[in-house]
Scaffold this motif. Structure first.
Motif, PDB file in Angstrom:
ATOM      1  N   PRO A 114      -0.349  16.437  29.715  1.00 16.79           N
ATOM      2  CA  PRO A 114       0.579  17.269  30.484  1.00 16.79           C
ATOM      3  C   PRO A 114       0.411  17.032  31.979  1.00 16.79           C
ATOM      4  CG  PRO A 114      -1.251  18.586  29.730  1.00 16.79           C
ATOM      5  CD  PRO A 114      -1.422  17.231  29.121  1.00 16.79           C
ATOM      6  N   ARG A 115       1.267  17.630  32.752  1.00 13.06           N
ATOM      7  CA  ARG A 115       1.364  17.392  34.197  1.00 13.06           C
ATOM      8  C   ARG A 115       0.045  17.545  34.950  1.00 13.06           C
ATOM      9  NH1 ARG A 115       5.355  20.900  37.885  1.00 13.06           N
ATOM     10  NH2 ARG A 115       3.694  22.397  37.600  1.00 13.06           N
ATOM     11  N   HIS A 116      -0.766  18.547  34.636  1.00 14.34           N
ATOM     12  CA  HIS A 116      -1.984  18.801  35.409  1.00 14.34           C
ATOM     13  C   HIS A 116      -3.216  18.070  34.873  1.00 14.34           C
ATOM     14  CE1 HIS A 116       0.055  21.594  37.975  1.00 14.34           C
ATOM     15  NE2 HIS A 116       0.515  22.238  36.922  1.00 14.34           N
ATOM     16  N   ALA A 117      -3.064  17.350  33.789  1.00 16.29           N
ATOM     17  CA  ALA A 117      -4.190  16.587  33.231  1.00 16.29           C
ATOM     18  C   ALA A 117      -4.367  15.280  34.002  1.00 16.29           C
ATOM     19  CB  ALA A 117      -3.947  16.285  31.759  1.00 16.29           C
ATOM     20  N   ASP A 118      -5.580  14.761  33.946  1.00 17.21           N
ATOM     21  CA  ASP A 118      -5.884  13.444  34.520  1.00 17.21           C
ATOM     22  C   ASP A 118      -6.709  12.688  33.486  1.00 17.21           C
ATOM     23  OD1 ASP A 118      -6.322  11.243  36.116  1.00 17.21           O
ATOM     24  OD2 ASP A 118      -7.856  12.219  37.344  1.00 17.21           O
ATOM     25  N   VAL A 119      -6.023  11.980  32.593  1.00 20.45           N
ATOM     26  CA  VAL A 119      -6.683  11.244  31.519  1.00 20.45           C
ATOM     27  C   VAL A 119      -7.232   9.940  32.083  1.00 20.45           C
ATOM     28  CG1 VAL A 119      -6.377  10.144  29.269  1.00 20.45           C
ATOM     29  CG2 VAL A 119      -5.144  12.270  29.809  1.00 20.45           C
ATOM     30  N   THR A 120      -8.535   9.716  31.867  1.00 17.14           N
ATOM     31  CA  THR A 120      -9.164   8.489  32.369  1.00 17.14           C
ATOM     32  C   THR A 120      -9.424   7.469  31.276  1.00 17.14           C
ATOM     33  OG1 THR A 120     -11.361   9.475  32.152  1.00 17.14           O
ATOM     34  CG2 THR A 120     -10.253   9.687  34.299  1.00 17.14           C
ATOM     35  N   ARG A 121      -9.554   7.942  30.020  1.00 14.65           N
ATOM     36  CA  ARG A 121      -9.865   7.011  28.925  1.00 14.65           C
ATOM     37  C   ARG A 121      -9.613   7.714  27.607  1.00 14.65           C
ATOM     38  NH1 ARG A 121     -15.277   5.812  26.497  1.00 14.65           N
ATOM     39  NH2 ARG A 121     -16.087   7.357  27.966  1.00 14.65           N
ATOM     40  N   VAL A 122      -9.181   6.940  26.602  1.00 12.71           N
ATOM     41  CA  VAL A 122      -8.977   7.472  25.258  1.00 12.71           C
ATOM     42  C   VAL A 122      -9.647   6.528  24.258  1.00 12.71           C
ATOM     43  CG1 VAL A 122      -7.293   8.139  23.500  1.00 12.71           C
ATOM     44  CG2 VAL A 122      -6.754   8.490  25.929  1.00 12.71           C
ATOM     45  N   GLU A 123     -10.555   7.065  23.464  1.00 15.91           N
ATOM     46  CA  GLU A 123     -11.185   6.307  22.378  1.00 15.91           C
ATOM     47  C   GLU A 123     -10.384   6.584  21.108  1.00 15.91           C
ATOM     48  OE1 GLU A 123     -15.424   7.109  21.983  1.00 15.91           O
ATOM     49  OE2 GLU A 123     -15.372   7.938  24.018  1.00 15.91           O
ATOM     50  N   VAL A 124     -10.118   5.541  20.325  1.00 16.57           N
ATOM     51  CA  VAL A 124      -9.298   5.684  19.115  1.00 16.57           C
ATOM     52  C   VAL A 124     -10.045   5.130  17.917  1.00 16.57           C
ATOM     53  CG1 VAL A 124      -7.111   5.108  18.001  1.00 16.57           C
ATOM     54  CG2 VAL A 124      -7.198   5.408  20.486  1.00 16.57           C
ATOM     55  N   GLY A 125     -10.090   5.907  16.849  1.00 16.93           N
ATOM     56  CA  GLY A 125     -10.665   5.452  15.592  1.00 16.93           C
ATOM     57  C   GLY A 125      -9.672   5.631  14.469  1.00 16.93           C
ATOM     58  N   GLU A 126      -9.720   4.729  13.498  1.00 13.94           N
ATOM     59  CA  GLU A 126      -8.850   4.815  12.326  1.00 13.94           C
ATOM     60  C   GLU A 126      -9.577   5.540  11.208  1.00 13.94           C
ATOM     61  OE1 GLU A 126      -7.232   1.077  11.091  1.00 13.94           O
ATOM     62  OE2 GLU A 126      -6.760   0.474  13.142  1.00 13.94           O
ATOM     63  N   GLU A 127      -8.841   6.359  10.467  1.00 13.09           N
ATOM     64  CA  GLU A 127      -9.390   7.084   9.325  1.00 13.09           C
ATOM     65  C   GLU A 127      -8.406   7.038   8.164  1.00 13.09           C
ATOM     66  OE1 GLU A 127     -10.333  11.066  10.562  1.00 13.09           O
ATOM     67  OE2 GLU A 127     -12.025  10.391  11.784  1.00 13.09           O
ATOM     68  N   THR A 128      -8.875   7.404   7.001  1.00 11.94           N
ATOM     69  CA  THR A 128      -8.020   7.479   5.823  1.00 11.94           C
ATOM     70  C   THR A 128      -7.247   8.797   5.849  1.00 11.94           C
ATOM     71  OG1 THR A 128      -9.634   6.208   4.560  1.00 11.94           O
ATOM     72  CG2 THR A 128      -8.017   7.459   3.298  1.00 11.94           C
ATOM     73  N   PRO A 129      -5.928   8.759   5.656  1.00  8.70           N
ATOM     74  CA  PRO A 129      -5.141  10.001   5.649  1.00  8.70           C
ATOM     75  C   PRO A 129      -5.671  10.996   4.619  1.00  8.70           C
ATOM     76  CG  PRO A 129      -3.686   8.109   5.747  1.00  8.70           C
ATOM     77  CD  PRO A 129      -5.067   7.569   5.482  1.00  8.70           C
ATOM     78  N   GLU A 130      -5.614  12.275   4.977  1.00  8.46           N
ATOM     79  CA  GLU A 130      -6.127  13.346   4.114  1.00  8.46           C
ATOM     80  C   GLU A 130      -5.051  14.339   3.716  1.00  8.46           C
ATOM     81  OE1 GLU A 130      -9.412  15.171   6.136  1.00  8.46           O
ATOM     82  OE2 GLU A 130     -10.589  13.314   6.151  1.00  8.46           O
ATOM     83  N   GLY A 131      -3.805  14.089   4.103  1.00  7.77           N
ATOM     84  CA  GLY A 131      -2.724  15.001   3.759  1.00  7.77           C
ATOM     85  C   GLY A 131      -2.654  16.231   4.641  1.00  7.77           C
ATOM     86  N   ALA A 132      -2.942  16.063   5.930  1.00  8.87           N
ATOM     87  CA  ALA A 132      -2.915  17.187   6.867  1.00  8.87           C
ATOM     88  C   ALA A 132      -1.529  17.819   6.902  1.00  8.87           C
ATOM     89  CB  ALA A 132      -3.295  16.694   8.267  1.00  8.87           C
ATOM     90  N   VAL A 133      -1.516  19.127   7.125  1.00 10.25           N
ATOM     91  CA  VAL A 133      -0.269  19.887   7.211  1.00 10.25           C
ATOM     92  C   VAL A 133      -0.309  20.708   8.494  1.00 10.25           C
ATOM     93  CG1 VAL A 133       1.158  21.670   6.132  1.00 10.25           C
ATOM     94  CG2 VAL A 133      -0.085  20.022   4.712  1.00 10.25           C
ATOM     95  N   GLY A 134       0.746  20.622   9.296  1.00  4.80           N
ATOM     96  CA  GLY A 134       0.813  21.386  10.542  1.00  4.80           C
ATOM     97  C   GLY A 134      -0.083  20.818  11.615  1.00  4.80           C
ATOM     98  N   PHE A 135      -0.142  21.507  12.748  1.00  3.73           N
ATOM     99  CA  PHE A 135      -0.987  21.073  13.860  1.00  3.73           C
ATOM    100  C   PHE A 135      -1.654  22.308  14.460  1.00  3.73           C
ATOM    101  CE2 PHE A 135      -2.441  19.478  17.846  1.00  3.73           C
ATOM    102  CZ  PHE A 135      -2.681  18.124  17.620  1.00  3.73           C
ATOM    103  N   ASP A 136      -2.984  22.280  14.531  1.00  2.00           N
ATOM    104  CA  ASP A 136      -3.759  23.415  15.023  1.00  2.00           C
ATOM    105  C   ASP A 136      -4.504  23.057  16.291  1.00  2.00           C
ATOM    106  OD1 ASP A 136      -3.251  25.290  12.875  1.00  2.00           O
ATOM    107  OD2 ASP A 136      -4.533  24.014  11.624  1.00  2.00           O
ATOM    108  N   THR A 137      -4.902  24.071  17.038  1.00  8.03           N
ATOM    109  CA  THR A 137      -5.782  23.873  18.184  1.00  8.03           C
ATOM    110  C   THR A 137      -6.996  24.778  18.013  1.00  8.03           C
ATOM    111  OG1 THR A 137      -4.654  25.567  19.503  1.00  8.03           O
ATOM    112  CG2 THR A 137      -3.903  23.283  19.766  1.00  8.03           C
ATOM    113  N   TYR A 138      -8.129  24.280  18.469  1.00  7.75           N
ATOM    114  CA  TYR A 138      -9.398  25.016  18.362  1.00  7.75           C
ATOM    115  C   TYR A 138     -10.083  25.037  19.700  1.00  7.75           C
ATOM    116  CZ  TYR A 138      -8.555  23.988  13.448  1.00  7.75           C
ATOM    117  OH  TYR A 138      -7.985  23.876  12.204  1.00  7.75           O
TER     118      TYR A 138
END
Length: 88
Positions: A64-88
């Motif tokens: 978003p506008r006020h964020a300053d992302v410097t780096r993103v690490e990405v890993g691949e995983e096996t799909p698990e059938g996730a439903v919806g999107f949550d925040t913690y």
């Protein structure tokens, strides 16, 4: 279906990153979750079709506008059938 786990570095806590992430994921139809980590990063799990997940990953690199992302690490995983999107 694909599943990716990302660790987003930079100024990504306290700037609405997870909330904006949830809105963007819901707009794209991507499932998963986003959570603050103790080290100041945000961990994000994405699951869905390759096109929307790829688009969501590009958004995570900007955030978003006020964020300053410097780096993103990405890993691949096996799909698990996730439903919806949550925040913690």
């Amino acid at each position: 279906m694909i599943r990716r786990r990302l660790i987003v570095h930079g100024q990504v806590q306290g700037v609405g990153y997870r909330y904006s992430c949830q809105l963007q994921a819901e707009r794209l139809g991507v499932c998963g979750w986003a959570a603050n980590r103790d080290d100041g990063t945000v961990e994000v799990v994405l699951e869905g079709e390759q096109g929307p997940v790829t688009e969501m990953m590009a958004w995570l690199g900007r955030g978003p506008r006020h964020a300053d992302v410097t780096r993103v690490e990405v890993g691949e995983e096996t799909p698990e059938g996730a439903v919806g999107f949550d925040t913690y």
